[in-house]
Design an enzyme around this catalytic site. Structure first.
Site, PDB file in Angstrom:
ATOM      1  N   LYS A  13       0.588  -1.117  -0.102  1.00  0.00           N
ATOM      2  CA  LYS A  13      -0.282  -0.343  -0.251  1.00  0.00           C
ATOM      3  C   LYS A  13       0.700   1.096  -0.036  1.00  0.00           C
ATOM      4  CE  LYS A  13      -2.037  -1.368   4.101  1.00  0.00           C
ATOM      5  NZ  LYS A  13      -1.460  -2.669   4.049  1.00  0.00           N
ATOM      6  N   ARG A  88      -9.709   0.714   9.309  1.00  0.00           N
ATOM      7  CA  ARG A  88      -8.945  -0.464   9.440  1.00  0.00           C
ATOM      8  C   ARG A  88     -10.301  -1.628   9.940  1.00  0.00           C
ATOM      9  NH1 ARG A  88      -3.066   0.486   9.096  1.00  0.00           N
ATOM     10  NH2 ARG A  88      -2.284  -1.658   9.971  1.00  0.00           N
ATOM     11  N   ARG A 127      11.991  -5.931   5.067  1.00  0.00           N
ATOM     12  CA  ARG A 127      11.703  -4.419   4.759  1.00  0.00           C
ATOM     13  C   ARG A 127      12.293  -3.252   5.359  1.00  0.00           C
ATOM     14  NH1 ARG A 127       5.639  -1.766   5.468  1.00  0.00           N
ATOM     15  NH2 ARG A 127       5.722  -3.214   7.531  1.00  0.00           N
ATOM     16  N   ARG A 154      12.007  -1.541  10.868  1.00  0.00           N
ATOM     17  CA  ARG A 154      10.773  -1.523  12.744  1.00  0.00           C
ATOM     18  C   ARG A 154      10.147  -2.610  13.678  1.00  0.00           C
ATOM     19  NH1 ARG A 154       5.119  -0.379   8.826  1.00  0.00           N
ATOM     20  NH2 ARG A 154       4.418  -1.000  10.291  1.00  0.00           N
ATOM     21  N   ARG A 165       0.326  -9.237  13.289  1.00  0.00           N
ATOM     22  CA  ARG A 165      -0.412  -8.219  12.159  1.00  0.00           C
ATOM     23  C   ARG A 165      -1.337  -9.103  11.020  1.00  0.00           C
ATOM     24  NH1 ARG A 165       4.305  -5.597  10.754  1.00  0.00           N
ATOM     25  NH2 ARG A 165       2.927  -4.003   9.164  1.00  0.00           N
TER      26      ARG A 165
HETATM   27  P1  AP5 Z   1       5.192  -1.484   2.285  1.00  0.00           P
HETATM   28  O1  AP5 Z   1       4.326  -0.457   0.825  1.00  0.00           O
HETATM   29  O2  AP5 Z   1       5.253  -0.817   2.811  1.00  0.00           O
HETATM   30  O3  AP5 Z   1       3.493  -2.383   2.509  1.00  0.00           O
HETATM   31  P2  AP5 Z   1       2.207  -1.514   3.108  1.00  0.00           P
HETATM   32  O4  AP5 Z   1       1.176  -2.412   2.465  1.00  0.00           O
HETATM   33  O5  AP5 Z   1       2.359  -0.330   3.006  1.00  0.00           O
HETATM   34  O6  AP5 Z   1       2.720  -2.297   4.509  1.00  0.00           O
HETATM   35  P3  AP5 Z   1       2.435  -1.715   5.659  1.00  0.00           P
HETATM   36  O7  AP5 Z   1       3.215  -2.991   7.213  1.00  0.00           O
HETATM   37  O8  AP5 Z   1       3.031  -0.292   5.742  1.00  0.00           O
HETATM   38  O9  AP5 Z   1       1.197  -1.843   6.350  1.00  0.00           O
HETATM   39  P4  AP5 Z   1       0.045  -2.334   7.941  1.00  0.00           P
HETATM   40  O10 AP5 Z   1      -0.769  -1.724   7.124  1.00  0.00           O
HETATM   41  O11 AP5 Z   1       0.318  -3.494   8.630  1.00  0.00           O
HETATM   42  O12 AP5 Z   1       0.828  -0.757   8.768  1.00  0.00           O
HETATM   43  P5  AP5 Z   1       1.288   0.834   9.028  1.00  0.00           P
HETATM   44  O13 AP5 Z   1       2.375   1.329   9.408  1.00  0.00           O
HETATM   45  O14 AP5 Z   1      -0.545   0.856   8.559  1.00  0.00           O
HETATM   46  O15 AP5 Z   1       5.506  -3.028   0.944  1.00  0.00           O
HETATM   47  C1  AP5 Z   1       6.470  -3.542   2.454  1.00  0.00           C
HETATM   48  C2  AP5 Z   1       7.775  -4.301   1.524  1.00  0.00           C
HETATM   49  O16 AP5 Z   1       7.187  -4.591   0.393  1.00  0.00           O
HETATM   50  C3  AP5 Z   1       8.695  -3.734   1.106  1.00  0.00           C
HETATM   51  O17 AP5 Z   1       9.676  -3.972   1.384  1.00  0.00           O
HETATM   52  C4  AP5 Z   1       8.971  -3.448  -0.194  1.00  0.00           C
HETATM   53  O18 AP5 Z   1       9.540  -2.573  -0.608  1.00  0.00           O
HETATM   54  C5  AP5 Z   1       8.378  -4.561  -0.617  1.00  0.00           C
HETATM   55  N1  AP5 Z   1       7.092  -4.102  -1.493  1.00  0.00           N
HETATM   56  C6  AP5 Z   1       6.779  -3.681  -1.624  1.00  0.00           C
HETATM   57  N2  AP5 Z   1       5.270  -4.142  -2.696  1.00  0.00           N
HETATM   58  C7  AP5 Z   1       6.391  -5.340  -3.646  1.00  0.00           C
HETATM   59  C8  AP5 Z   1       6.159  -5.452  -5.027  1.00  0.00           C
HETATM   60  N3  AP5 Z   1       5.264  -5.230  -6.159  1.00  0.00           N
HETATM   61  N4  AP5 Z   1       7.293  -6.435  -5.340  1.00  0.00           N
HETATM   62  C9  AP5 Z   1       8.267  -6.533  -4.004  1.00  0.00           C
HETATM   63  N5  AP5 Z   1       8.174  -6.100  -3.189  1.00  0.00           N
HETATM   64  C10 AP5 Z   1       7.796  -4.867  -2.146  1.00  0.00           C
HETATM   65  O19 AP5 Z   1       0.595  -0.054  10.582  1.00  0.00           O
HETATM   66  C11 AP5 Z   1       1.411  -0.148  11.465  1.00  0.00           C
HETATM   67  C12 AP5 Z   1       0.283   0.148  13.176  1.00  0.00           C
HETATM   68  O20 AP5 Z   1      -0.315   0.816  13.527  1.00  0.00           O
HETATM   69  C13 AP5 Z   1      -0.526  -1.105  12.795  1.00  0.00           C
HETATM   70  O21 AP5 Z   1      -0.401  -2.665  13.118  1.00  0.00           O
HETATM   71  C14 AP5 Z   1      -1.693  -0.465  13.618  1.00  0.00           C
HETATM   72  O22 AP5 Z   1      -1.129  -1.176  15.534  1.00  0.00           O
HETATM   73  C15 AP5 Z   1      -1.671   0.733  14.229  1.00  0.00           C
HETATM   74  N6  AP5 Z   1      -2.142   1.280  12.733  1.00  0.00           N
HETATM   75  C16 AP5 Z   1      -2.123   2.424  11.410  1.00  0.00           C
HETATM   76  N7  AP5 Z   1      -3.196   2.639  11.727  1.00  0.00           N
HETATM   77  C17 AP5 Z   1      -4.374   2.161  12.115  1.00  0.00           C
HETATM   78  C18 AP5 Z   1      -5.952   2.375  12.423  1.00  0.00           C
HETATM   79  N8  AP5 Z   1      -5.951   3.495  11.159  1.00  0.00           N
HETATM   80  N9  AP5 Z   1      -6.498   1.776  13.732  1.00  0.00           N
HETATM   81  C19 AP5 Z   1      -6.130   1.680  14.955  1.00  0.00           C
HETATM   82  N10 AP5 Z   1      -4.633   0.885  14.766  1.00  0.00           N
HETATM   83  C20 AP5 Z   1      -3.931   1.554  13.380  1.00  0.00           C
END
Ligand code: AP5
Length: 208
Positions: A13, A88, A127, A154, A165
């Site tokens: 994402k 979420r 990552r 992270r 997660r």
């Molecule tokens: P990346 O693009 O970083 O993936 P992502 O989908 O953005 O993953 P996140 O881990 O950031 O999402 P998340 O939803 O768990 O975490 P968030 O920060 O929102 O890609 C991942 C890796 O793959 C990278 O190394 C990239 O280079 C590689 N890659 C990407 N595309 C690729 C491809 N096509 N081919 C190969 N490699 C590829 O949330 C973290 C925490 O915050 C949550 O666990 C929760 O505790 C809290 N939180 C956040 N939002 C909320 C909410 N709305 N409500 C409650 N708690 C929340």
């Protein structure tokens, strides 16, 4: 452009959002980035959120909703936004609908970046994320190509937390796929392909 990005942790994402922001200049509203900034600043919100994040659980709705409302009101979000990691769960989605309706706008699309769990575990374990700007890349990138900041792993990208997660995603966030399908705005892209191939489909789906 007013869109929500859906997908499991590590689906890509943030990667797709970075490309859309670079090409179209819309606001990237990542609740994960906002929460990590609060943790880094050791604000009251950050201290409260950290325990949930490290445990792979969702941070309580009201804390995140307040953050998003504040961010949506900022100037740069008025010409368009990408919500990444919000909503979420169904309660957050309903609040978002109400908030946007109060602002006289509606979402154009909810885009699901679809990737299977085994691929995700590999991606997240390797990552690296920029401490300064949040840019993400694979292992072996020590200096951020965007801002020169330090790349780090992270805290929640450790194997035991990744599993939690994914469980949280399945039980609480995956039902939003049905929610947005019923609202007629769901679009789906296969995220298990090279980044630029996924991006080409994202642009086509969003009619860009
Ligand atoms: P990346 O693009 O970083 O993936 P992502 O989908 O953005 O993953 P996140 O881990 O950031 O999402 P998340 O939803 O768990 O975490 P968030 O920060 O929102 O890609 C991942 C890796 O793959 C990278 O190394 C990239 O280079 C590689 N890659 C990407 N595309 C690729 C491809 N096509 N081919 C190969 N490699 C590829 O949330 C973290 C925490 O915050 C949550 O666990 C929760 O505790 C809290 N939180 C956040 N939002 C909320 C909410 N709305 N409500 C409650 N708690 C929340």
């Amino acid at each position: 452009m007013k869109i929500v990005l859906l997908g499991a942790p590590g689906a890509g994402k943030g990667t797709q959002a970075q490309k859309l922001v670079a090409d179209y200049g819309v606001a990237h509203i990542s609740t994960g980035d906002l929460l990590r900034a609060a943790v880094k600043a050791q604000s009251k919100l950050g201290v409260e959120a950290k325990g949930y994040m490290d445990a792979g659980k969702l941070v309580p709705d009201q804390l995140v909703i307040d953050l998003v409302k504040e961010r949506l009101a900022q100037d740069d979000a008025q010409k368009g936004f990408i919500l990444d990691g919000f909503p979420r769960n169904t309660a957050q989605a309903e609040v978002l609908d109400k908030e946007l309706s109060g602002m006289g706008i509606a979402l154009d699309a909810a885009l699901l970046v679809d990737v299977k769990a085994d691929v995700i575990i590999n991606r997240l374990s390797s990552r690296r994320t920029c401490r300064s700007c949040g840019y993400t890349a694979g292992a072996g990138v020590d200096v951020c190509p965007r801002c020169g900041g330090e790349m780090y792993q992270r805290d929640d990208d450790k194997p035991e937390t990744i599993k939690k997660r994914l469980d949280t995603y399945e039980s609480q966030t995956a039902p939003l796929v049905g929610y947005y399908r019923e609202h007629g705005i769901l679009k789906e892209v296969d995220g298990d392909r090279p980044v630029d191939e996924v991006y080409a489909d994202v642009k086509a789906l969003l009619c860009l």
